[in-house]
Enzyme design. Sequence first.
Site, PDB file in Angstrom:
ATOM      1  CD  GLU A  70       3.803  40.917  43.038  1.00 17.49           C
ATOM      2  OE1 GLU A  70       4.170  41.801  42.253  1.00 17.49           O
ATOM      3  OE2 GLU A  70       4.026  39.702  42.856  1.00 17.49           O
ATOM      4  CD  GLN A  83       9.240  42.208  42.448  1.00 13.23           C
ATOM      5  OE1 GLN A  83       8.335  43.019  42.592  1.00 13.23           O
ATOM      6  NE2 GLN A  83       9.017  40.916  42.415  1.00 13.23           N
TER       7      GLN A  83
END
Length: 382
Positions: free
Chosen positions: A234, A115
């Site tokens: 998330e 990420q």
Amino acid sequence: MDFGFADEDEAFRAEARGWLCEHAEPGLDRRIWERTLGKAGWIGLGWSEGGYGNRIATLTQQVVWAEEYARSGAPPRSGHIGEKLLAPTLLAHGTEAQKARFLPPVAAGDELWCQGYSEPGAGSDLAGVRTAAVREGAGYRITGQKIWTSLAQEADWCFVLARTEPGSRRHHGLTFLLVPMDQPGRIEVRPIRQLTGTSDFNEVFFDGAHARVEHVVGGEGGGWKVAMSLLGFERGVSTLAQQVGFAQELGRVVRAAVETGAVADPVVRERLVRQWAELRAMRWNALRTLGSSGDAGAPSVAKLLWGGWHQRLGELAMQVRGAAAGVGPADWSPSALYELDSLQHLFLFSRADTIYGGSDQVQRTIIAERVLGLPREPKGDF
């Protein structure tokens, strides 16, 4: 939502537990393990759209799998960023071509992701991104730096938030790009050594790295919406699995307190009971919010709860050990990295819990502005 387990959920639990007992070998190479999971159909549970995933599983069954995985002591995952973050983002915002290209390799465990969000000057303040992507023909040339990038040293791809509109500020002019990591001379990964002696995070430098136009998710300039959507994924099912690990760590701390006699101290006993009670409260809060949408403060509340809890557990682990907490499990050698036992590792690693993934200060600001309706915090321009 009813979280009682039906017969089919218990059958699913038994299947998951049996498979993990047979295949989860500690220390197994992480990439081999991802492919083992993919071949058996355990990656992409619940990806019902388009048939890109493997098994069809209800939300409750996804919780069951995550909890059994944590209890089994299975190898750490390398593919969770692709499975839990990228995949739901593509299902929500990606084109059919993007889904067809990227989701099957994630489900098979063949491609690993990292990420590219945080930067040295824009860690928790994601809208301060400076990494630039300039359009060149059929692609973009990317220049800039990302930091605290988990598993970048293993990843095949990185989803990168970059600024594609020169002169834009804050959340305007950002684009979400899918970038191949195998670009020698254009992408450099530098591991960051932590207090624990390990390097789970990295710096990533982009020096003219290339991304194709068809690998833009959400359109040029639509990166902020996509990035915020991803952050909502998330914290979900994985939070409940995380809490299984927390319970195992708490058990080790309790056993250490009994072994050292620290449990005789009423202050220590009170702290142990408080940690247990707060962990139960976190579980019920996670179950309460699981699968819900539209609650802007829920992810921030969850992060505040577990970050502080885990950090206090690490401090308690050192308290119950007394002076022995400062002594490693092996003799020190100037030619080797120092070794840590599990509780020392817990203490040192948990120092970062209130910083990474969005610092406590940022989470409180989100709650203040988006839930309580307080005046927005002034943001400086760059």
